[in-house]
Design an enzyme around this catalytic site. Structure first.
Site, mmCIF file in Angstrom:
data_model
loop_
_atom_site.group_PDB
_atom_site.id
_atom_site.type_symbol
_atom_site.label_atom_id
_atom_site.label_comp_id
_atom_site.label_asym_id
_atom_site.label_seq_id
_atom_site.Cartn_x
_atom_site.Cartn_y
_atom_site.Cartn_z
ATOM 1 N N ASP A 83 2.258 2.051 3.392
ATOM 2 C CA ASP A 83 3.201 1.106 4.022
ATOM 3 C C ASP A 83 4.635 1.612 3.858
ATOM 4 O O ASP A 83 5.528 1.225 4.611
ATOM 5 C CB ASP A 83 3.186 -0.276 3.335
ATOM 6 N N HIS A 140 0.883 -1.174 0.000
ATOM 7 C CA HIS A 140 0.000 0.000 0.000
ATOM 8 C C HIS A 140 0.921 1.224 0.000
ATOM 9 O O HIS A 140 2.006 1.187 0.595
ATOM 10 C CB HIS A 140 -0.830 0.130 1.277
HETATM 11 C C1 XLS Z 1 -7.840 -6.419 4.433
HETATM 12 C C2 XLS Z 1 -7.334 -6.673 3.103
HETATM 13 C C3 XLS Z 1 -6.189 -5.780 2.635
HETATM 14 C C4 XLS Z 1 -6.019 -5.836 1.151
HETATM 15 C C5 XLS Z 1 -5.190 -4.741 0.574
HETATM 16 O O1 XLS Z 1 -8.603 -7.194 4.991
HETATM 17 O O2 XLS Z 1 -6.994 -8.030 3.034
HETATM 18 O O3 XLS Z 1 -5.019 -6.086 3.304
HETATM 19 O O4 XLS Z 1 -5.458 -7.059 0.724
HETATM 20 O O5 XLS Z 1 -5.675 -3.503 0.904
#
Ligand code: XLS
Ligand code: CA
Ligand code: CA
Length: 437
Positions: A103, A100
């Protein structure tokens, strides 16, 4: 500087090894159905869980130290995470990562500065990618953590927040293209609602779709040739999330003409939260030509939330890989959207968790290949519909009849014979024999 100096490159040593830092089943160069395990299993590290997640939950603070020798909240920390992440991926032999935007940097309330930081860190990531050959599987924008997204991003009631979401997507797409990402994910954590007393569903869906349309248009204009993905999830954080499950997301994409550019990123834990099996979600995406990428993790069936555990259940990984092998090849990969438990709080645990997950999927691949080579399961499922291979059944298959004709035909049958047995127990027994025989 080394962050994982207690390991070298993790090797395959076979199931009998007592070495915790060795693969028991994942042998990257071993061939299965003509391709190496490494080709079949494009594993990806999730930047957020692995490098940022510190085990905090609503009842308590962090238990895991991921400072990697730097002061948290600084760009120095962001750089040390890059170093730690690439060392980790190299040592585990993981070829991809997912991220993300937030991140990668400490986010502040200034878009221009955040974007500058993202440029700086992505230059460094790109350099590391070139040095190591590690690639980006997909990028995404986090449009759920910042308080401004409390009422959604594309579904927000605030036009200003909608524009902030657009700004983040644009930058995250720039980064994904810069890093050569294969895909771009939309996970709509806050795209949903808690009560209809304050919500206009139709308007919110229209707005989300328009944001996606603009994102596709922009992405294509800057040379993004990969797939956009919706990642379905039924709930958490919202009570109702618009991308409830694969079928709902596919309906949405078709309704808004987005189905040519989008596929799905199916996550195991989200499938079970939706009351489906992982396999059901994978198959639903696959039969619609939309199985793009997979977030491999597992939930806890006793808990109603998204625990994002490392996959350990070999039966589940087998059925997952069975679906993947039936599709042939994913345009995406297998992303470990998983975190060590709060009480597994050491760097050693991180390594062992990935070894567990990679071994679980190696076993899944081996078993799925055996199921396919054995052929009994596929044969049975095919023969089960044999009444549609001749006579009236064939004409139905060929869509060459009218309802009246079928009704006349049915009347000539004295009674409807009970159709042939589904043989579920027999098939489950075959699966067990193949898996454990
Ligand atoms: C949350 C999601 C997230 C997505 C990416 O539950 O799994 O991590 O994979 O935003
Ligand atoms: Ca999840
Ligand atoms: Ca996920």
């Amino acid at each position: 500087m080394s962050y994982f100096d207690f390991i070298g490159k993790i090797q395959y040593e076979g199931a009998k090894t007592k070495n915790p830092f060795a693969f028991k089943f994942y042998n990257p160069d071993q061939k299965v159905l003509g391709k190496t395990m490494r080709q079949h299993l494009p594993f990806s590290m999730a930047w957020w869980h692995n490098l940022c997640g510190e085990g905090g939950d609503i009842f308590g603070n962090s238990t895991i130290n991921k400072s990697f020798g730097a002061k948290k909240g600084t760009m120095e920390h962001s750089f040390s995470k890059v170093d730690a992440g690439f060392e980790f991926m190299q040592k585990l032999g993981i070829d991809y990562f997912c991220f993300h935007d937030v991140d990668l940097i400490p986010e502040i309330a200034n878009f221009a500065e955040n974007n500058r930081r993202l440029d700086e860190i992505s230059d460094y990531i790109l350099k590391k990618m070139q040095e190591t050959g590690i690639k980006c599987l997909w990028g995404t924008a986090n449009m759920f953590s910042n308080p401004r997204f409390m009422n959604g991003a594309g579904s927000s009631n605030s036009a200003d927040v909608y524009c902030c979401a657009a700004a983040q997507i644009k930058k995250a797409l720039d980064l994904t293209v810069k890093l050569g990402g294969k895909g771009y994910v939309f996970w709509g954590g806050r795209e949903g609602y808690d009560t209809l007393l304050n919500t206009d569903i139709k308007f919110e869906l229209d707005n989300i779709a328009y944001l996606m349309k603009m994102s596709v248009e922009y992405g294509r204009s800057i040379g993004f040739n990969g797939d956009f993905y919706i990642e379905p999830k039924p709930k958490e954080p919202m009570k109702h999330q618009y991308d409830f499950d694969a079928a709902t997301a596919i309906g949405f994409l078709r309704n808004y003409g987005l189905d040519k550019d989008f596929k799905l990123n199916i996550e195991a834990n989200h499938a079970t939260l939706a009351g489906h099996s992982f396999q059901h979600e994978l198959r639903t995406a696959a039969i619609n030509g939309m199985l793009g990428s997979i977030d491999i993790n597992q939930g806890d069936l006793l808990l109603g939330w998204d625990t994002d555990e490392f996959p350990a259940n070999v039966y589940e990984s087998t059925l997952c890989m069975y679906e993947v092998l039936r599709v042939g090849e994913l345009s995406g990969g297998l992303n470990f959207d998983a975190k060590t438990r709060r009480s597994s709080n050491t760097l050693e645990d991180m390594v062992e968790a990935y070894i567990l997950g990679m071994d679980t999927f190696a076993l899944g691949l081996i078993n799925a290949a055996k199921l396919i080579e054995d052929g009994r399961i596929d044969d049975f499922a095919e023969k089960r519909y044999s009444s549609f291979s001749e006579g009236i059944g064939l004409r139905i298959r060929e869509k060459d009849v009218k309802l009246q004709e079928l009704a006349d035909y049915a009347q000539r049958l004295n009674l409807v014979d009970s159709p042939s047995s589904g043989k579920q127990e027999s098939l489950e027994s075959i699966v067990n024999a193949i898996l454990f025989g």
